[in-house]
Scaffold this motif. Structure first.
Motif, PDB file in Angstrom:
ATOM      1  N   ASP A 116    -117.977   5.269  -2.299  1.00  0.00           N
ATOM      2  CA  ASP A 116    -116.764   4.749  -2.924  1.00  0.00           C
ATOM      3  C   ASP A 116    -116.064   3.738  -2.020  1.00  0.00           C
ATOM      4  N   LEU A 117    -116.017   4.012  -0.732  1.00  0.00           N
ATOM      5  CA  LEU A 117    -115.343   3.107   0.192  1.00  0.00           C
ATOM      6  C   LEU A 117    -116.046   1.766   0.307  1.00  0.00           C
ATOM      7  N   THR A 118    -117.364   1.781   0.323  1.00  0.00           N
ATOM      8  CA  THR A 118    -118.109   0.547   0.593  1.00  0.00           C
ATOM      9  C   THR A 118    -118.562  -0.191  -0.658  1.00  0.00           C
ATOM     10  N   SER A 141    -112.598  12.241  15.032  1.00  0.00           N
ATOM     11  CA  SER A 141    -112.472  13.391  15.928  1.00  0.00           C
ATOM     12  C   SER A 141    -113.584  14.413  15.749  1.00  0.00           C
ATOM     13  N   THR A 142    -114.518  14.134  14.849  1.00  0.00           N
ATOM     14  CA  THR A 142    -115.603  15.092  14.621  1.00  0.00           C
ATOM     15  C   THR A 142    -116.920  14.369  14.460  1.00  0.00           C
ATOM     16  N   GLY A 143    -117.974  14.944  14.996  1.00  0.00           N
ATOM     17  CA  GLY A 143    -119.365  14.663  14.692  1.00  0.00           C
ATOM     18  C   GLY A 143    -119.870  13.263  14.414  1.00  0.00           C
ATOM     19  N   GLN A 144    -121.099  13.235  13.961  1.00  0.00           N
ATOM     20  CA  GLN A 144    -121.871  12.011  13.832  1.00  0.00           C
ATOM     21  C   GLN A 144    -121.451  11.145  12.659  1.00  0.00           C
ATOM     22  N   ASP A 145    -120.747  11.692  11.668  1.00  0.00           N
ATOM     23  CA  ASP A 145    -120.360  10.891  10.508  1.00  0.00           C
ATOM     24  C   ASP A 145    -119.177   9.982  10.784  1.00  0.00           C
ATOM     25  N   CYS A 146    -118.480  10.213  11.897  1.00  0.00           N
ATOM     26  CA  CYS A 146    -117.213   9.513  12.139  1.00  0.00           C
ATOM     27  C   CYS A 146    -117.321   8.006  12.270  1.00  0.00           C
ATOM     28  N   PRO A 147    -118.291   7.477  13.037  1.00  0.00           N
ATOM     29  CA  PRO A 147    -118.362   6.007  13.097  1.00  0.00           C
ATOM     30  C   PRO A 147    -118.560   5.381  11.719  1.00  0.00           C
ATOM     31  N   ARG A 148    -119.406   5.984  10.894  1.00  0.00           N
ATOM     32  CA  ARG A 148    -119.634   5.441   9.547  1.00  0.00           C
ATOM     33  C   ARG A 148    -118.348   5.486   8.723  1.00  0.00           C
ATOM     34  N   LEU A 149    -117.622   6.597   8.811  1.00  0.00           N
ATOM     35  CA  LEU A 149    -116.399   6.734   8.042  1.00  0.00           C
ATOM     36  C   LEU A 149    -115.334   5.761   8.526  1.00  0.00           C
ATOM     37  N   SER A 150    -115.179   5.631   9.828  1.00  0.00           N
ATOM     38  CA  SER A 150    -114.155   4.740  10.372  1.00  0.00           C
ATOM     39  C   SER A 150    -114.412   3.295   9.964  1.00  0.00           C
ATOM     40  N   ASP A 154    -112.040   0.970   7.267  1.00  0.00           N
ATOM     41  CA  ASP A 154    -111.538  -0.360   7.612  1.00  0.00           C
ATOM     42  C   ASP A 154    -112.002  -1.398   6.585  1.00  0.00           C
ATOM     43  N   ALA A 155    -113.279  -1.318   6.199  1.00  0.00           N
ATOM     44  CA  ALA A 155    -113.816  -2.265   5.207  1.00  0.00           C
ATOM     45  C   ALA A 155    -113.124  -2.090   3.859  1.00  0.00           C
ATOM     46  N   ASN A 156    -112.807  -0.855   3.491  1.00  0.00           N
ATOM     47  CA  ASN A 156    -112.153  -0.580   2.215  1.00  0.00           C
ATOM     48  C   ASN A 156    -110.769  -1.214   2.152  1.00  0.00           C
ATOM     49  N   ARG A 157    -110.013  -1.109   3.219  1.00  0.00           N
ATOM     50  CA  ARG A 157    -108.669  -1.694   3.216  1.00  0.00           C
ATOM     51  C   ARG A 157    -108.712  -3.216   3.331  1.00  0.00           C
ATOM     52  N   THR A 158    -109.700  -3.751   4.051  1.00  0.00           N
ATOM     53  CA  THR A 158    -109.872  -5.209   4.076  1.00  0.00           C
ATOM     54  C   THR A 158    -110.172  -5.718   2.678  1.00  0.00           C
ATOM     55  N   ALA A 159    -111.046  -5.009   1.971  1.00  0.00           N
ATOM     56  CA  ALA A 159    -111.374  -5.386   0.586  1.00  0.00           C
ATOM     57  C   ALA A 159    -110.144  -5.290  -0.311  1.00  0.00           C
ATOM     58  N   ALA A 160    -109.305  -4.273  -0.098  1.00  0.00           N
ATOM     59  CA  ALA A 160    -108.095  -4.117  -0.906  1.00  0.00           C
ATOM     60  C   ALA A 160    -107.139  -5.286  -0.693  1.00  0.00           C
ATOM     61  N   LEU A 161    -106.984  -5.717   0.557  1.00  0.00           N
ATOM     62  CA  LEU A 161    -106.121  -6.857   0.842  1.00  0.00           C
ATOM     63  C   LEU A 161    -106.661  -8.124   0.175  1.00  0.00           C
ATOM     64  N   ALA A 162    -107.971  -8.333   0.293  1.00  0.00           N
ATOM     65  CA  ALA A 162    -108.589  -9.504  -0.335  1.00  0.00           C
ATOM     66  C   ALA A 162    -108.450  -9.455  -1.851  1.00  0.00           C
ATOM     67  N   ALA A 163    -108.705  -8.289  -2.433  1.00  0.00           N
ATOM     68  CA  ALA A 163    -108.612  -8.154  -3.889  1.00  0.00           C
ATOM     69  C   ALA A 163    -107.179  -8.349  -4.368  1.00  0.00           C
ATOM     70  N   PRO A 220    -101.332  -6.257  10.277  1.00  0.00           N
ATOM     71  CA  PRO A 220    -102.319  -6.428  11.356  1.00  0.00           C
ATOM     72  C   PRO A 220    -103.728  -6.702  10.826  1.00  0.00           C
ATOM     73  N   LEU A 221    -104.052  -6.104   9.692  1.00  0.00           N
ATOM     74  CA  LEU A 221    -105.371  -6.321   9.100  1.00  0.00           C
ATOM     75  C   LEU A 221    -105.536  -7.777   8.663  1.00  0.00           C
ATOM     76  N   ALA A 222    -104.474  -8.352   8.119  1.00  0.00           N
ATOM     77  CA  ALA A 222    -104.525  -9.757   7.713  1.00  0.00           C
ATOM     78  C   ALA A 222    -104.765 -10.657   8.921  1.00  0.00           C
ATOM     79  N   ALA A 223    -104.075 -10.370  10.017  1.00  0.00           N
ATOM     80  CA  ALA A 223    -104.243 -11.190  11.222  1.00  0.00           C
ATOM     81  C   ALA A 223    -105.648 -11.053  11.799  1.00  0.00           C
TER      82      ALA A 223
END
Length: 335
Positions: A116-118, A141-150, A154-163, A220-223
Motif C-alpha cells: 500500500d505504501l509503495t 526499532s525492531t528487526g529486519q523489516d524496519c529499513p524497508r518500512l522506513s 518516506d516514499a509514501n509521504r513524498t508521493a502524497a506531497l507530489a499528488a 522539510p520533505l519539500a525542501a
C-alpha cells in the motif's frame, strides 16, 4: 501526544502478542480534530506484524473475545479474510482496554503495508499515514523489516506531497492550508463511507487543527525531495498564509509524477508526453485516486461488517452515522 497517553498506549500494546514490526495510533482520541475532544473516545491502533496467521493464532489464544464468530474458524481463516478482502487489514473494534478505555485495532502484515505504501494498491493505510500518527512501536526499532518500512513511509509521504500539488493544478501558487487539505483529502475522495457514515467535514477537521504537525512533516520533505518548490514562510506566528510556488513547467510536472507510485505514474506519463494540459493531468489523477479509494473502501467496509459481528457493527456503525448526521445537520436545516 501527552506522556500519560503514550504510557497508556504502550501498556495496551504490551498486552498483545509480540513481536510487532511497528505499531501506530491515530484518530481524534490521540490528535486534535475539530469538533472532537482529544483524549476521549475509542483509541485507534494498527499493528504491523511479520506473519498474520501466526499473530492471529497467538491472539486468539489470548483474546478470543475480541473476535466475532469468525474467530471460531481459526487463525488461518482469519488471516485469509484479512489478506483476501478489502485493504489487507483485519479490525477488531469496541475492545475493552486498560483504564476503562475501548480500542479498535487493525492487523496488517508487513508485506501488505509495503504494497500500500509503495504502490497505493488500496490507498487505505497509506492514506492514513499521509497524516500524523503516533508511533507506539517505531518502525526503526525492531528487526529486519524496519529499513524497508522506513523507506516506504518516506516514499509514501513524498508521493502524497507530489499528488497534492498535482491535484491543485493548474494553480502553481497555493497557500499552505490549501495544500495540506489536498494532501489529507487524497484518500477520502471516492470513499463510500463519506456518503453515509463519516463526518462530511472530516478533511478540514484534520487539516486545520493538525496544520502545525502536517507542516513539520511536509515542509522539510519539500525542501529535501522537491527543491524546485519555493515554500515561503510568513514572519507571523500564525503560518496559515505560508505560500508554496512553482512554475508547473513540463520538467517539473515530470518530476512530481516520478514521485508517485509506479502504477499511477505510468498512467500520467503518457498524457504528459502527449501534451496534456496541467488541468487535464490533475483531472486524470483525481479520477484514478477516486477509483482506487472507492474500490478499497467498499471492500473494507463490507469486510468490517463481517469481522466485527452483528452487535458491534450496529454499535460502531450507529456512532459513525451519528457523526455524519451531526456534520450535515446544519445544511439540512438551512432555510
Amino acid at each position: 501526544m501527552s506522556e500519560p497517553t503514550l504510557r497508556l498506549l504502550r501498556r495496551i500494546v504490551g498486552s498483545f502478542p509480540q513481536p510487532m514490526s511497528a505499531c501506530f495510533a491515530y484518530g481524534s482520541a490521540v490528535f486534535e480534530q475539530s469538533g472532537r475532544v482529544r483524549g476521549s473516545g475509542m483509541l485507534d491502533l494498527v499493528f504491523v506484524v511479520p506473519d498474520s496467521r501466526a499473530w492471529h493464532e497467538a491472539n486468539l489464544a489470548r483474546h478470543r473475545s475480541h473476535y466475532s464468530g469468525l474467530g471460531s474458524l481459526g487463525a488461518g481463516a482469519v488471516a485469509r479474510i484479512q489478506e483476501g478482502l478489502g485493504a489487507g487489514v483485519y479490525f477488531n473494534t469496541l475492545v475493552p482496554a486498560a483504564e476503562g478505555r475501548t480500542v479498535k485495532y487493525g492487523v496488517v502484515s508487513v508485506d501488505s503495508l509495503l504494497a500500500d505504501l509503495t504502490e497505493w494498491r488500496w490507498l487505505y493505510l497509506a492514506g492514513r499515514l499521509h497524516k500524523p500518527v503516533a508511533w507506539v512501536v517505531e518502525p526503526d526499532s525492531t528487526g529486519q523489516d524496519c529499513p524497508r518500512l522506513s523507506e516506504a513511509l518516506d516514499a509514501n509521504r513524498t508521493a502524497a506531497l507530489a499528488a497534492g500539488l498535482l491535484t491543485l493544478l493548474p494553480d502553481s501558487r497555493v497557500d499552505r492550508r490549501r495544500l495540506l487539505a489536498a494532501v489529507c483529502g487524497l484518500s477520502y475522495g471516492g470513499d463510500v463511507r463519506m456518503a453515509f457514515a463519516e463526518d462530511s467535514g472530516k478533511v478540514q477537521n484534520i487539516a486545520v487543527p493538525q496544520a502545525p504537525l502536517l507542516t513539520d512533516i511536509y515542509r522539510p520533505l519539500a525542501a529535501k525531495r522537491l527543491p524546485f518548490l519555493t515554500w515561503q514562510q510568513q514572519d507571523s506566528a500564525d503560518s496559515n498564509d505560508d505560500v508554496i510556488t512553482w512554475t508547473a513547467e513540463p520538467d517539473q510536472l515530470a518530476e512530481l509524477i516520478a514521485c508517485l507510485p509506479a502504477p499511477l505514474a505510468s498512467e500520467l506519463t503518457a498524457p504528459l508526453q502527449s501534451g496534456a494540459s496541467a488541468r487535464d493531468i490533475a483531472k486524470i489523477l483525481r479520477s484514478r485516486l477516486r477509483r482506487i479509494v472507492s474500490r478499497s473502501s467498499l471492500g473494507q467496509t463490507a469486510k468490517s461488517a463481517v469481522t466485527a459481528g452483528v452487535l458491534k457493527s450496529v454499535r460502531y456503525g450507529g456512532a459513525k452515522v451519528a457523526k455524519w448526521f451531526a456534520s450535515v445537520a446544519p445544511w439540512l436545516t438551512k432555510r
